[in-house]
Design an enzyme around this catalytic site. Sequence first.
Site, short mmCIF file in Angstrom:
data_model
loop_
_atom_site.label_atom_id
_atom_site.label_comp_id
_atom_site.label_asym_id
_atom_site.label_seq_id
_atom_site.Cartn_x
_atom_site.Cartn_y
_atom_site.Cartn_z
N LYS A 20 47.87 38.21 32.44
CA LYS A 20 46.49 38.19 32.97
C LYS A 20 45.57 37.44 32.01
O LYS A 20 44.85 36.52 32.41
CB LYS A 20 45.97 39.61 33.20
CG LYS A 20 44.63 39.63 33.89
CD LYS A 20 43.87 40.92 33.68
CE LYS A 20 42.85 40.75 32.60
NZ LYS A 20 41.96 41.89 32.40
N ASP B 138 43.88 41.16 38.09
CA ASP B 138 43.19 42.28 37.44
C ASP B 138 43.05 43.41 38.47
O ASP B 138 43.66 43.36 39.55
CB ASP B 138 41.83 41.84 36.87
CG ASP B 138 40.81 41.65 37.97
OD1 ASP B 138 41.20 41.54 39.16
OD2 ASP B 138 39.61 41.62 37.66
#
Length: 285
Positions: A183, A202
């Site tokens: 991420k 996310d």
Amino acid sequence: MPRGVVPRQPAKSGRHDTVRSTRPLPRPQRASVLVLAPSTTSPKKRGSAPIKKSLGDSKGYNPLLPERIREILERLDQLYPDVSCALTHGSAWELLVATILSAQSTDVNVNRVTPELFRKYPTVRDFAALEPEQLEPDIRSTGFFRNKAKFVVGAAKKIVKEFGGEVPGSMERLLTLPGVARKTANVVLGTWFKEALGVVVDTHVTRISRRLELTKNTDPVKIEDDLMKVIPQKKWILFAHQLIWHGRKLCTARAPRCAECRLENLCHAADKTWSTVEIHKSAKP
Ligand code: SF4
């Protein structure tokens, strides 16, 4: 006489039609949900009579049809034409630090902390010269500050020692830094280096992708794989930013504002707060 049952009084009608009981009432069945009838009026007019539709997935429905994906992307483009990362930053290093700090925190919270942090320690070498304990008070309000301090200082030391003080621009090298998973790497690569090597996953992207049935997975790496299969690569960076903004503005974790959502008639999420279409019980965050 069973406990909890109060002797009934003779009904005036002669029928014994009521029994007062102290037992709890049975919980309502969750076999169906209320879905509002399609309306040609504005969604804000919520007075239309609700109709009942069965709770469940339509047989034969394919949420990944290219036409549906295209429509979702077009509407997101209309809603959020020009969005980018909300973390304030002026360099790849600052973006990397801000992204590490944003774990389990909000961008607003991080943006309150970072201007003073980068004034105090302007370069990656300044961070590399610290011990994690020295950084902790500056980032305390972002939560999990001990781990984050270790990650930030550790990443700075490695960048100085192994990458000449420059944040690397490749996924492979970014993933060697402490505290950096896909991420964070995708945020830095997409936002700073403009490299679409993956999709940022996310909490907002996870929730909305699942509500829109673009994935059934919960693991971020698997969700990213699913999204990379159905979203064109040239859209990977923007798509993630759009879902993050949508998650903040309308498609919130609790009580999403479905009546105001431009994706509403494409969305069958089980936890919608208002719907003109069938609800799919598996489409949940
Ligand atoms: S309709 Fe509701 S649940 Fe679906 S994307 Fe919009 S806000 Fe989210």
